[in-house]
Design an enzyme around this catalytic site. Structure first.
Site: not given
Ligand code: EPZ
Length: 433
Positions: A26-27, A121, A126, A312, A406
């Site tokens: 998916k990702n 989710c 976020r 995840d 999803r």
């Molecule tokens: C990706 O989410 C995945 N989603 C998530 O999978 C996965 O849990 C996550 O990476 C971590 O591996 C997709 O690829 C579509 P992050 P993402 O931005 O990119 C902080 C699933 O179930 N952050 O890497 O949204 C954030 O708060 C999903 O498939 C900021 O601070 O996660 C978090 O603490 C859920 N500012 C950290 O970074 C920002 O502008 C990592 O989140 C953006 C993020």
């Protein structure tokens, strides 16, 4: 009206066996779909998982004017026409956080993009601060009004160097794609290193991009012109979370389960954790074979950016730990609201104590009892499926369409094929457990 899964639990018996085929990731697929905006011609995408999030991402692109053709299961072509719109539909983007990765390619190709604060989710706040910082560093102006963002780069994006305070996956992918059509060089430091990022870079490079260092903490992108998909079909890599979820299910309830079409090297951390709990796991080139042992040992889990333990798989692993003899801790370091589902596991009979918003203590072994369950997110949804399979009695998992469907293709058929007694029903009222 919503779909629910009704599962008859085995009450701890090891009854599952057979083969489960891993789907496309998916990702990875969602980002490849977004990347089609960087192409001047038609892009062919294959091994795309047939899941709700993918359907939504295509809807989003079609709403903006893209021509999308679905030739057979998992195979699509996408063409971006000249009059492509730069506004992401609020209705769709609000339902899916991953929609935000479209902003990078749209802004760098068309000089403008507008979008709502994306939904998805419920796993804690976020934020989008790193996206806003990055756009501004690349010379764009960002206007935030109510809940929506308008980003403009008159004259196009300029390459920039930035350091991410968090190793964010979607931020890394968004700016890697933005850099492909920017003027000059973009350098992303403290970049996320997930295998999906490396795969995206490989594909874009095959089609004319100049990206170096994907899969390491520093990614350098030399800006250039539109890419060409001619002769370069994209094939989605195996979904490590799909494979890892079935691996955990097998570790609890299988006589012998073969997980095929996967990449064991992407699951080193979960495999190491399960092995230290006493699970017998054999790995081959694209296959994992797992057998559930009679007794499981406790293990402490701490989620971490790749190659650490994936957030995840945290919820499925917590279900696993309820069956270990002794005390385990689970430390969720990536998201702040991703342990709320443990209340429902406790209602099934698990002994779980919330130590703080990021940590729980799991005392095993507990006998789980079937319940009516409503999942807060798609990964916890699959954890509930695993809990239901090992529980005594019947469980009903609600809201399958907005959680499990999803991210997991054909989940009930694949579960049934390995021996799970599962049925999909509709029109059952939603119940919060
Ligand atoms: C990706 O989410 C995945 N989603 C998530 O999978 C996965 O849990 C996550 O990476 C971590 O591996 C997709 O690829 C579509 P992050 P993402 O931005 O990119 C902080 C699933 O179930 N952050 O890497 O949204 C954030 O708060 C999903 O498939 C900021 O601070 O996660 C978090 O603490 C859920 N500012 C950290 O970074 C920002 O502008 C990592 O989140 C953006 C993020």
């Amino acid at each position: 009206m919503s779909n629910a899964l009704v599962i008859k639990g085995f009450g701890g018996e090891r009854k599952l066996s057979g083969t489960v085929r891993t789907t496309g990731a998916k990702n990875a697929a969602l980002k490849a779909i977004a990347a089609t905006v960087l192409f001047r011609d038609t892009v062919t995408l294959t091994n795309i998982p047939e899941i709700n999030d993918v359907e939504r991402m295509f809807e989003l692109l079609k709403d903006m004017g893209a021509e999308v053709a679905h030739s057979k299961r998992g195979a699509y072509t996408v063409t971006i026409p000249k009059g492509f719109a730069t506004e992401l539909s609020t209705g769709i983007a609000k339902k899916m956080r991953a929609s935000v990765v479209l902003t990078g390619p749209v802004l760098s190709r068309f000089g403008k993009v507008s979008f709502p604060h994306p939904g998805g989710c419920v796993i804690g706040s976020r934020p989008l601060d790193l996206f806003v910082d990055g756009f501004e560093k690349m010379g764009a102006t960002v206007t935030v009004k109510d809940d929506s963002y308008v980003v403009e780069a008159k004259g196009g994006l300029k390459g920039a160097e930035f350091f991410l305070k968090n190793q964010s996956v979607t931020v890394t992918e968004t700016f890697m794609m933005a850099g492909v059509l920017a003027k000059g060089t973009t350098v992303i430091k403290n970049a996320a290193m997930e295998p999906e990022i490396e795969e995206l870079a490989k594909f874009l490079n095959t089609c004319g991009a100049k990206i170096a260092g994907a899969g390491t903490p520093t990614i350098t992108i030399k800006g250039g012109s539109l890419l060409s998909g001619k002769g370069h079909p994209y094939k989605t890599m195996p979904d490590r979370i799909d494979a890892g979820s079935f691996l955990i299910l097998g570790a609890l309830a299988a006589r012998e389960l073969h997980i095929t079409h996967c990449e064991p090297l992407h699951l080193e951390s979960p495999i190491a954790a399960l092995r230290s709990a006493g699970v017998a796991i054999e790995t081959k080139k694209n296959e994992i074979i797992v057998r559930a042992p009679a007794h499981l040992k406790p293990v402490d889990i701490k989620t971490h950016e790749y190659p650490g333990f994936p957030t995840d798989l945290q919820a499925p692993m917590t279900v696993f730990l309820t069956q270990s003899d002794g005390e385990s801790t689970v430390f969720e370091t990536i998201f702040e609201g991703r342990l709320n589902y443990t209340e429902s596991l406790a209602a099934m009979g698990a002994q779980i104590t919330m130590m703080d918003p990021h940590r729980v203590l799991v005392r095993g072994k507990s006998e789980l009892r079937g319940r009516k369950l409503t999942s807060p997110d798609l990964r916890a949804g699959l954890a509930f499926v695993i809990a239901a399979v090992i529980a005594k009695g019947e469980s009903v998992i609600h809201n399958v369409d907005t959680t499990i469907d999803r991210g997991y293709e054909d989940v009930d058929a694949r579960l049934r094929a390995i021996g799970v007694e599962v049925e999909r029903v509709s029109a059952i009222p939603e119940v919060i457990a």
